[in-house]
Structure formats: C-alpha cells, structure tokens
Design a protein around this motif. Structure first.
Motif, PDB file in Angstrom:
ATOM      1  N   GLY A 185       0.799  -1.227   0.000  1.00 46.76           N
ATOM      2  CA  GLY A 185       0.000   0.000   0.000  1.00 46.76           C
ATOM      3  C   GLY A 185       0.825   1.267   0.000  1.00 46.76           C
ATOM      4  O   GLY A 185       0.308   2.345  -0.303  1.00 46.76           O
ATOM      5  N   LEU A 186       2.135   1.178   0.341  1.00 45.15           N
ATOM      6  CA  LEU A 186       2.983   2.379   0.313  1.00 45.15           C
ATOM      7  C   LEU A 186       3.099   2.945  -1.086  1.00 45.15           C
ATOM      8  O   LEU A 186       3.279   4.155  -1.263  1.00 45.15           O
ATOM      9  N   ALA A 187       3.009   2.087  -2.095  1.00 41.05           N
ATOM     10  CA  ALA A 187       3.108   2.548  -3.482  1.00 41.05           C
ATOM     11  C   ALA A 187       1.916   3.418  -3.867  1.00 41.05           C
ATOM     12  O   ALA A 187       1.997   4.170  -4.850  1.00 41.05           O
ATOM     13  N   GLU A 188       0.812   3.342  -3.121  1.00 41.34           N
ATOM     14  CA  GLU A 188      -0.361   4.157  -3.426  1.00 41.34           C
ATOM     15  C   GLU A 188      -0.209   5.592  -2.945  1.00 41.34           C
ATOM     16  O   GLU A 188      -0.920   6.485  -3.418  1.00 41.34           O
ATOM     17  N   VAL A 189       0.720   5.832  -2.003  1.00 38.67           N
ATOM     18  CA  VAL A 189       0.833   7.170  -1.420  1.00 38.67           C
ATOM     19  C   VAL A 189       2.223   7.780  -1.603  1.00 38.67           C
ATOM     20  O   VAL A 189       2.386   8.991  -1.521  1.00 38.67           O
ATOM     21  N   CYS A 190       3.235   6.949  -1.894  1.00 41.34           N
ATOM     22  CA  CYS A 190       4.600   7.452  -2.061  1.00 41.34           C
ATOM     23  C   CYS A 190       5.038   7.324  -3.514  1.00 41.34           C
ATOM     24  O   CYS A 190       4.703   6.343  -4.186  1.00 41.34           O
ATOM     25  N   PRO A 191       5.810   8.285  -4.041  1.00 40.07           N
ATOM     26  CA  PRO A 191       6.346   8.152  -5.404  1.00 40.07           C
ATOM     27  C   PRO A 191       7.358   7.021  -5.473  1.00 40.07           C
ATOM     28  O   PRO A 191       8.151   6.825  -4.547  1.00 40.07           O
ATOM     29  N   VAL A 192       7.324   6.264  -6.550  1.00 45.31           N
ATOM     30  CA  VAL A 192       8.193   5.098  -6.709  1.00 45.31           C
ATOM     31  C   VAL A 192       9.002   5.263  -7.988  1.00 45.31           C
ATOM     32  O   VAL A 192       8.468   5.656  -9.031  1.00 45.31           O
ATOM     33  N   THR A 193      10.285   4.955  -7.924  1.00 40.87           N
ATOM     34  CA  THR A 193      11.157   5.057  -9.096  1.00 40.87           C
ATOM     35  C   THR A 193      10.927   3.860 -10.021  1.00 40.87           C
ATOM     36  O   THR A 193      10.212   2.921  -9.691  1.00 40.87           O
ATOM     37  N   GLY A 194      11.577   3.910 -11.178  1.00 42.20           N
ATOM     38  CA  GLY A 194      11.453   2.811 -12.126  1.00 42.20           C
ATOM     39  C   GLY A 194      12.054   1.519 -11.620  1.00 42.20           C
ATOM     40  O   GLY A 194      11.732   0.436 -12.118  1.00 42.20           O
TER      41      GLY A 194
END
Length: 490
Positions: A185-194
């Motif tokens: 769920g962190l990917a729903e609120v934090c920007p994620v690199t490639g």
C-alpha cells in the motif's frame, strides 16, 4: 615489563595541593564542565605551608593541613597535583614524594583536569543518549501499530518489534530491505522510481500522507489498513532525508462501520421495498390473470398462446422475486430453541447431495459428535445451509468438493461450508453480503445477504475466508445452549 604493564593499568588516585584560592579555582573549573572532584578520582587535598582552615567549600574530599598527613591517611594516592604554582612548594614535593607518586605541576594539572572533565562529560552525554534511545525504542516497541523508518535510499533503517513479529523476521534481517515488499500500500501514497524503490528525495517536507488499503492475509481473510507517512528533513524546508511510516490495522473498525452502514441501508430498503412490492403486486396479479384468461379463449393461435405463456411465466418470476425481497426485508420470526446442528445437516444434505452427485460434486461431512446443541431456529439455519451449498455448487465449472463441518470454536457452535471452487475476487470480497450484489448474471444477490441477516437475528456471526482460484470457506457461528443448574425438588 610486568611492572611497566601494571603501571599502565593502574587507576589514578589524585591528591590536590594548593592554597584556598587555587583549590577554589579548580572547583569553579570543574563546575563549568558539570563535573566534581570525586568524579575525576580526587581522594584528598592538602594546604600548602602557611595556609590553615578547612579549605574551600564544594571540594567534597578531606582537606589536610600538611602534605605528609594527606599521604599517610591516603596511601592509595599515586598522583599529586600542585595547584599554587609556587616554586618552593614544588621543590619540597620533589624531595618528599616517593617514586610511586607522580607529580603534576600547575600548567599540566590544568590541562589534565580539563581533559579528564571533557572525557567524563562525553561519557555522561553518551550514557544519557543511550538511555534516551533505549526509552524511545521501548516506547516504539510497545505500539500496537507497525512502525518503519526509511532512509534516503528508500530502504528500511529500522522497525519496531510489532512489525518484526508480524513478518516473522529479526529486525537485523529487515534492515536494508525494500519496504514495498512488506507493505504494498505504500506505493499508493509514495512516489516510486522505475527500479521499484520509494523516491524519498522527491517528497515534500512537512507534508503528511495517508491512505487506506486492503489485502488478503495468508489465511484468505480480508485485512484493512490505514498508512501514515511522515517525511523527515534535517531542517525546516530542506530536502527530505528519511520517512517515518506507521501502519494501523483497522479491520475490526472497518467491519463495524460496514455493518452500521448496512443496517442503515436495510432500514431504508425495507420501507422502499415494501412500498414497491405493494404497488407492483396488484397490477402484476391483473396482468397474469388476464393473460391466463386470454389463453383459455377459443381460437387463440399457437404463436399468441406462446406469447401469453411467456407473460404468465415472467409474471411468476416477478412474483417470486417480490416474495424474495419481502422475505429479506421483513423481520425474521425466529423461534430460538435447542437444535441438534448435526441432525439438521444430515437431514438437509440427504436431499441436497443427490443433486450435487448428479453434477459431479462430492459432498463430505465432518460432523463433531461432541458438538453441543445450538440455541437457534432450525428452519432458519437450514435455509442458510441451503443457500451456502447452492452458492458453492454455482462456483464450480465442472467437478468439485463441498465439505461441511461442525464443532466448537471459541464460545460458539460452528457450521462450516467449504468448497474448492473459483473463490471470490479480492476487489468484491467485502461486498458479497450486500443485498442485490451478485457476480452472476442470473443471481438476485440476496442469498448471502439473507444468511448474514438471519445470523444477525439469531445472535450469531458469519465469517468468510476465500482465495481466488482456491475456494471459499463460510462459517456460521451460533450461540450454544447454556447449561443452567436445575432447581432441586422441594
């Protein structure tokens, strides 16, 4: 060599020598560093010749009027510091001090005392820091939430004990790993690199982020979580260097809120359904009656007769749907009494098993003979069992197995229906008990909703466990008949 080694390892026991002024200066020097003479290993002090009295206040060690008296009273002294700076006093000390006692003159004594004070103060600060860290760690470890600290590279720096216990890993093994592996769920609120890593540097300082998400646990149960992300920077307005993440399990609260909303919807739906059913039923009877009457008229052609039969059939289907809706919204008249749940299962499945076998579905019974009697309405529980078995049958594309079990779980008698069918998709799992919700085109969405309502009316509970592609388990929890002591005959 041995004597030299012993000399290197000896502990300093210091004696101070000086007048009242110089001793007072040392006290002021140490007080400025937050230290005392005793903390530095000072055992005693002696006044130089010509000085008398008790010495300055705050020295906190014995003060002697002569050096000889100080040394004889404290034979463990191995270092003497001369603080007055008088040449005559230094010459005397050089003559009378034995070889085992080191003499430190005023300039070196000041340097030594400052150095020792700074070292002791550093140790004290380190101990204070360690105590603060230990206290913070203890507090964080006692939180019932999952807490993670993420570094600038997007990896886990540390976590609390609750999280390490949840993932069954040591904290040392968790450090340096990607938090997205543990909390999707962190990917729903934090920007994620490639590269699939949280981009910490791109986050705004001072901006708290939060989201709610759900996931399926290892047992196939739905879990609801709320995540809070706190970006941390070294100074206000500077680049974010770390993240503090807290994840809270809100499953119980979410289920309670869903039940409350469902109850409110049910109240509104009951009033609306009763009104609609009343308004539709009268013209529906008229339509079906006229269609039957016309179909009995002489001279009706075959095509017209087929159309009239279709009207009658559809009217019957609508009547059946209205009865289902009214049966759902109308309060159940539960006659709670003692029931043998095993006997009810055997009699019900004796009939249902025939149809299941015809469709290539194997029915297995695992009934606990020691299961206590339940306090419930047998007909209503039977209705629930029929609905659950029907749903299981419809979940199979071809062959399958339905397993029905009974027994005791916690303070309830349970009736469990398990199948190895298609399972329920994650995205609709929390809606399966909603009225009029169905994943099948031919379903009216009242089967499981009716089961949930009946169990609620009987004071029981319903539990759902499902894995998509692996099957579904629905458990009915019923209150047992309590053993009440009977009165003795008078």
């Amino acid at each position: 060599m041995v004597e030299s080694a012993l000399y290197d390892k000896r502990k300093e026991c210091i004696g101070l020598i000086g007048d009242s002024f110089s001793l007072s200066s040392i006290i002021s020097l140490l007080a400025g560093e937050g230290m005392t003479t005793q903390m530095l290993g000072v055992k005693a002090a002696a006044l130089i010749e010509g000085e008398t009295g008790q010495g300055p206040e705050g020295l906190q060690v014995p003060v002697y009027e002569a050096v000889e008296k100080m040394l004889s009273s404290n034979p463990d002294i191995n270092m003497v510091m001369e603080l007055s700076g008088r040449y005559s006093t230094v010459e005397k000390l050089r003559r009378i001090l034995p070889a085992r006692i080191s003499l430190v003159e005023l300039p070196a004594a000041r340097f030594f005392l400052r150095l020792q004070a700074s070292d002791k103060l550093w140790v004290a600060c380190k101990m204070d820091l360690m105590q603060t860290q230990a206290m913070l760690k203890s507090v964080v470890d006692q939180f019932p939430e999952d807490i993670l600290f993420i570094n600038s590279s997007g990896m886990i720096m540390d976590c609390n004990r609750h999280f390490s216990s949840l993932v069954c890993m040591d904290i040392q093994d968790i450090r340096g790993r990607n938090p997205l592996v543990f909390i999707e769920g962190l990917a729903e609120v934090c920007p994620v690199t490639g590269d699939g890593v949280i981009d910490v540097a791109s986050m705004k300082p001072g901006l708290r982020l939060e989201t709610m998400y759900s996931e399926v646990d290892s047992q196939g149960r739905m879990e609801f979580y709320r995540i809070y992300v706190y970006p941390v920077s070294e100074e206000v307005g500077c680049e974010v260097r770390h993240l503090a993440v807290m994840r809270r399990n809100i499953t119980e609260r979410t289920i309670m809120e869903q039940r409350l909303r469902k109850t409110e919807r049910m109240a509104t739906m009951g009033e609306l359904s009763a009104y609609i059913a009343h308004e539709i039923r009268n013209p529906l009877f008229a339509i079906a009656g006229f269609a039957r009457s016309l179909n009995r008229e002489p001279g009706i052609g075959e095509k017209v007769s087929e159309k009239l039969e279709a009207i009658v059939s559809e009217a019957g289907r609508l009547e059946k749907l209205l009865n289902s809706v009214m049966g759902f919204v109308r309060p159940q008249e539960a006659d709670a009494c003692e029931m043998d749940i095993n006997e009810m299962v055997e009699s019900t499945m004796g009939l249902l098993s025939i149809g299941c076998r015809q469709q290539g579905i194997l029915v297995e019974l695992d009934l606990d003979s020691a299961s206590p009697r339940a306090e419930a309405d047998a007909e209503l529980v039977k209705q629930c069992l029929i609905n659950l078995v029907k749903n299981s049958v419809e979940s199979f594309e071809c062959e399958g197995v339905i397993r029905i079990s009974t027994g005791v779980r916690r303070e309830f008698v349970f009736l469990e229906v398990e199948d190895n069918g298609a399972g329920i998709p994650k995205e609709v799992r929390d809606r399966v008990f909603d009225p009029f919700f169905s994943t099948r085109k031919s379903g009216n969405g009242l089967g499981l909703a009716l089961v949930s309502k009946i169990m609620q009316d009987l004071g029981g509970q319903v539990e759902l466990v499902s894995r998509e592609g692996s099957g579904t388990v629905i458990t009915l929890l019923l209150p047992p008949v309590a053993a009440v002591a009977q009165k003795e005959p008078t």
